[in-house]
Design an enzyme around this catalytic site. Structure first.
Site, PDB file in Angstrom:
ATOM      1  CB  CYS A   1      -6.989  -2.642   6.358  1.00 36.81           C
ATOM      2  SG  CYS A   1      -7.332  -4.455   6.395  1.00 36.81           S
TER       3      CYS A   1
ATOM      4  CG  HIS B   1      -4.593  -4.989   1.600  1.00 36.37           C
ATOM      5  ND1 HIS B   1      -5.424  -3.972   2.083  1.00 36.37           N
ATOM      6  CD2 HIS B   1      -5.727  -5.650   2.845  1.00 36.37           C
ATOM      7  CE1 HIS B   1      -5.123  -3.270   2.603  1.00 36.37           C
ATOM      8  NE2 HIS B   1      -6.602  -4.850   3.294  1.00 36.37           N
TER       9      HIS B   1
ATOM     10  CD  GLU C   1      -2.964  -1.201  -0.065  1.00 35.04           C
ATOM     11  OE1 GLU C   1      -2.807  -0.221  -0.816  1.00 35.04           O
ATOM     12  OE2 GLU C   1      -3.617  -1.921  -0.754  1.00 35.04           O
TER      13      GLU C   1
ATOM     14  NE  ARG D   1     -18.403  -4.044   0.398  1.00 33.79           N
ATOM     15  CZ  ARG D   1     -18.530  -4.945   0.569  1.00 33.79           C
ATOM     16  NH1 ARG D   1     -19.518  -5.548   0.427  1.00 33.79           N
ATOM     17  NH2 ARG D   1     -17.329  -6.153   0.609  1.00 33.79           N
TER      18      ARG D   1
END
Lengths: 215, 215, 215, 215
Positions: free
Chosen positions: A143, A167, A80, A90
């Site tokens: 995350c 990830h 990342e 979500r």
């Protein structure tokens, strides 16, 4: 010996395992580039995961901190680039929180860069036969929350230690159950994390190779 | 001991390796469900691959024949349901052939079913933590060509032996180079093929579980 | 005037509309290449959809029959190459049927080719700015069921009329609701069907251009 | 009458058209929510695109600025949340620049949020049957470059005007040529932009609906 803290999240979203936790457990106690790897688990919980990593940093005083999380749907290990100051969940986290468009750190900057050499890390993984790429979004769930919280904490200390986030895909055992999803063997993931840590620990100036996306 | 013939293709399309060949090599000489596994390589060449598998069948007199091929872009092991009587090559094979809409066997039937228990095989792979699904198209390149030629040859003998085809994903070392592609570790693929063979060898009546697609 | 029968399915799978039905309705009564287009709806029901198209063929005596169905997840208009003799329904049809691995026509051949010039049709769509490709699987649900039943009925008559199947994407209004899905405007779909029919009606020998897939 | 500036990029990456430019041209002179829409084109060129939009802002004194760009591979209209301060070009821009990991604004903040109500905009598009979603990365090419430069310029003025960025899919005519890509009709895109502008112009406090991603 100088230390590196590597964290993995507990399972979430109904999954019985989290590949990040399984992978980092196998790194605990290993030595990479003359650093000792200390790996710890973190709760998938807004706020608490940041508090926990900050405590672990205080306890172990690591030179470098790498947080690792599961990315269902990803087919490569993704390093990342940037953490953004927003929670937009979500699904609920494991504490039942589901914030929408709330800042992680009130009055914090919009975003933090990873302070790890993300291009050198991706380069090293690929050279070591592990599929990898740079990612320009860590999402807006726990995350990214942890990644932002970590980088904020490190910035508040004056960036005397480096930090970042990786990830990883589902494990084959998860993809066999969920179906229609890419996966990566635990051995490949662990090797990828070792290569990523080796690159991070031995690279001071990041490589200038493109990891960009058009959109 | 009764025998099983398992074939894998040589590399093609510019790739230095073919995961199918790498995987089947590791099965050679193994024993599964009291059958001896004999694995052989095949050329990625129209016509010649069929001639070669027919010779190998004559040589080893196997009870079951499983052909294995690389499916770039697939994220799961896919057990093929049906072979169709057409060559429509998007790229050249290793002999430089690129037929468009030509029959594999003149006056052959439009298609042949796999004579393996495809649902039981997928079920066994998933239960064994290997991502798998049924596929309803084996494409129109050399893999489908071989699959059709194999099933035609077996049908011409009166189907006294069973046969079928399995597609497997890229290896991590390929996906690390090509980028943007799913992959599967060689160990996972090999375990998947062993499970698939075990299911095929011990199942006479296939399981009634859906492996269908809407479109 | 010579006639063409074009069919579209009723909505299914919980959707309030079926783009195939919406599109074919707009073709009813049009004239393409001096053929009159007659469009009719069909039930998403095993057995009944075939009985209905056979009745419509008897009623209108068309020279060519094109069946059209919704393909959720597709981003292009797909011209189907082959229908296979199996029902393997992942969801129930509108009559509540959910067969697994049952033949559509007992003792029918494994598969039938479309008797339409699928390459010329794709070529014409692309030249007309409509995204299109050949598809080598029509799935194993009611679309494939109808396609197989249609080709079987036409074959039983001696193939005096030609027939085939086209899958089309969701409409934007569906993708706006379902989210995460590709779609195509109704106007683009209708134009695509007109181009496909024009190509089918004016092409006797199909073009030799590749529409193949590797796997 | 109060004004809105809407920009679209010129074609790039070998494409003869840019859907963003085609769409915004059709908005020029329209009136939405009692604002006049002024649309202008921008060069796909590092630095120059920002200079150009800043000049246009000076010329027209708009209340709101919406920049629009092509996102090949996207299937929905994506309303961007955040612009990041990095150029990492996977391909060259139209001036031949290909910076890797260089800041857009030296000493600028890591990122800027869109100051448009992105959730209300997505909500309005979906309600109007136009597929849409929030995006958490605008990439690292010229689109993100412009988006960051725009938000920086607006911030330097004290954010007296609002601004943001929308990515749109390929046109059908592009997807028909490139193949294997989702697309959206120009009419759907234009309607989507009108709805997005209407939502932006009439919403002061953004809606709290999730637009988040897990990773």
């Amino acid at each position: 010996m100088k230390k590196v803290l590597v964290t993995g999240f507990e399972p979430f979203g109904g999954e019985p395992v989290n590949p990040a936790l399984e992978a980092v457990k196998l790194l605990n106690g290993k030595q990479i580039a003359s650093y000792e790897i200390i790996s710890r688990s973190l709760p998938v919980a807004r706020g608490r995961c940041i508090a926990s990593i900050v405590e672990q940093i205080a306890e172990f005083d690591p030179e470098l901190v790498l947080a690792v999380g599961q990315a269902g749907g990803h087919m490569e290990i993704t390093v990342e680039r940037v953490a953004i100051n927003v929670d937009d969940f979500r699904i609920k986290d494991n504490d039942g929180n589901q914030p929408v468009d709330e800042p992680i750190v009130a009055d914090g900057p919009v975003a933090y860069w990873s302070t790890l050499p993300i291009k050198a890390m991706v380069d090293k993984l690929r050279a070591g036969n592990v599929p990898a790429r740079v990612s320009n979004t860590a999402g807006t769930f726990v995350c990214n929350h942890l990644f932002y919280g970590l980088m904020h904490a490190l910035a508040c200390e004056g960036n005397k230690r480096r930090g970042g986030f990786i990830h990883i895909p589902y494990l084959p055992e998860q993809a066999a159950r969920i179906t229609g999803q890419p996966s990566m063997a635990l051995e490949t993931i662990v090797r990828g994390l070792e290569l990523a840590l080796a690159a991070a620990l031995t690279t001071t100036q990041d490589t200038k190779i493109t990891g960009g996306t058009i959109c």
